[in-house]
Enzyme design. Structure first.
Site, PDB file in Angstrom:
ATOM      1  N   ASP A  79       0.831  -1.211   0.000  1.00 14.86           N
ATOM      2  CA  ASP A  79       0.000   0.000   0.000  1.00 14.86           C
ATOM      3  C   ASP A  79       0.865   1.260   0.000  1.00 14.86           C
ATOM      4  O   ASP A  79       0.573   2.224  -0.711  1.00 14.86           O
ATOM      5  CB  ASP A  79      -0.890   0.028   1.255  1.00 14.86           C
ATOM      6  CG  ASP A  79      -2.113  -0.870   1.123  1.00 14.86           C
ATOM      7  OD1 ASP A  79      -2.469  -1.256   0.000  1.00 14.86           O
ATOM      8  OD2 ASP A  79      -2.711  -1.165   2.179  1.00 14.86           O
TER       9      ASP A  79
ATOM     10  N   HIS B 207      -3.487   4.711   4.491  1.00 19.77           N
ATOM     11  CA  HIS B 207      -3.595   5.526   3.275  1.00 19.77           C
ATOM     12  C   HIS B 207      -3.610   7.026   3.575  1.00 19.77           C
ATOM     13  O   HIS B 207      -3.030   7.821   2.838  1.00 19.77           O
ATOM     14  CB  HIS B 207      -4.845   5.148   2.486  1.00 19.77           C
ATOM     15  CG  HIS B 207      -4.771   3.768   1.931  1.00 19.77           C
ATOM     16  ND1 HIS B 207      -3.761   3.370   1.084  1.00 19.77           N
ATOM     17  CD2 HIS B 207      -5.554   2.683   2.111  1.00 19.77           C
ATOM     18  CE1 HIS B 207      -3.950   2.101   0.760  1.00 19.77           C
ATOM     19  NE2 HIS B 207      -5.013   1.659   1.382  1.00 19.77           N
TER      20      HIS B 207
HETATM   21 ZN   LIG Z   1      -4.107  -2.474   0.103  1.00 20.02          ZN
END
Ligand SMILES: [Zn+2]
Length: 304
Positions: free
Chosen positions: A237, A260
């Site tokens: 990520d 995120h």
């Molecule tokens: Zn992910």
């Protein structure tokens, strides 16, 4: 000098959106040098959304981008695969807002890119080389970049769950190490959160086919792909979110309990901190480009 690359030929696949549950067609198409990674909504008149931090829009559970009210969602796993395979320029066509979740990892995208092949372009690639530390912390969440001769990631996580009290991994990211060690790691979620997500109309496409689901004491899926698949997925990520900087980064990324929101806030901060990096023309080159070139390339941060 390192050259920019694109893919050799167009390639397509079909999958479902994790949150919408809708079927989506994805095509990767070759693109010219300097054009970067651009999403294109074929259902909305081929409207394009560049994969840059200026177009960040929404970081609820995945990373989304938007331009002129047209959005693309869940871009991070595909972006991680593209940048790790050295694809600087590509058009990503989508028939609906969400990038298909595939198996929850980046491995299917690696397969797709390998099938398409990589093509060298007659244009120089520029790297963003960290020369002074850049850091953000939010409570016990931290993320930083330190000078290093290579792109390296150290990630650590800790959750209030018996399987995830602490996981940490450091890896130098190369095409090979990404493919072997990071790309297969799947996204994960907690069973207690799944019902809440569904009630909010999210994760409608989610299943044990595309996510590792943690029950109270263990994993509901039959097996993990790595003992520490969770922290490996966080590295995946972070690489995808960092791709929004628009240049491959040369530095050591260190993150603790980030996600995120912090990854993307950090991507914007990197571009603001123009004194902390230089643009260089080869990954091992110490020569720097004229400062004016670097400053012009550092675009201002835009809120959502
Ligand atoms: Zn992910």
């Amino acid at each position: 000098m390192d050259a920019q690359h694109t893919i050799r030929r167009q390639i397509s696949c079909v999958g479902i959106g994790l949150h919408s549950g809708n079927k989506v067609h994805l095509s990767l198409k070759p693109a010219v040098a300097g054009s970067g990674i651009r999403f294109r909504r074929t259902d909305l008149g081929d409207h394009e959304v560049p994969a840059t931090i200026q177009h960040l829009a929404g970081i609820q559970l995945a990373t989304g981008l938007a331009r002129d009210q047209v959005s693309v969602e869940t871009v991070e796993h595909l972006l991680a695969a593209l940048v790790s395979m050295g694809v600087d320029n590509v058009i990503v066509e989508l028939s609906s807002p969400e990038v298909p979740i595939m198996d929850g990892s980046a491995a299917p995208f690696i397969y797709l890119i390998q099938e398409a092949g990589i093509k060298r372009l007659q244009s120089c690639r520029r790297y963003l080389k960290i020369v002074r530390p850049i850091a953000i912390s939010r409570g016990d969440k931290r993320i930083a970049l330190y000078p290093s001769d290579h792109f390296k990631v150290t990630y650590s996580i800790s959750y209030d769950h018996p399987l995830l009290r602490h996981q940490s991994r450091t890896l130098r990211i190369t095409e090979e190490s990404f493919i072997e060690e990071i790309a297969p790691a799947r996204t994960f979620t907690f069973l207690k959160d799944v019902e809440m997500l569904r009630q909010n109309g999210l994760a409608l496409g989610g299943s044990l086919e595309n996510a590792v689901v943690l029950g109270e004491t263990g994993v509901l899926n039959n097996a993990l792909r790595f003992e520490d698949e969770f922290v490996r997925h966080k590295i995946l990520d972070a690489i995808g979110d960092l791709a929004l900087v628009g240049y491959p980064v040369i530095g050591h990324l260190v993150a603790h309990r980030a996600g995120h929101a912090l990854h993307t806030e950090f991507a914007a901060k990197i571009l603001e901190e123009t004194q902390s990096w230089r643009l260089v023309e080869a990954s091992l080159d110490t020569a720097v480009l004229p400062l004016a070139s670097a400053v012009n390339s550092a675009a201002p941060r835009l809120a959502n």
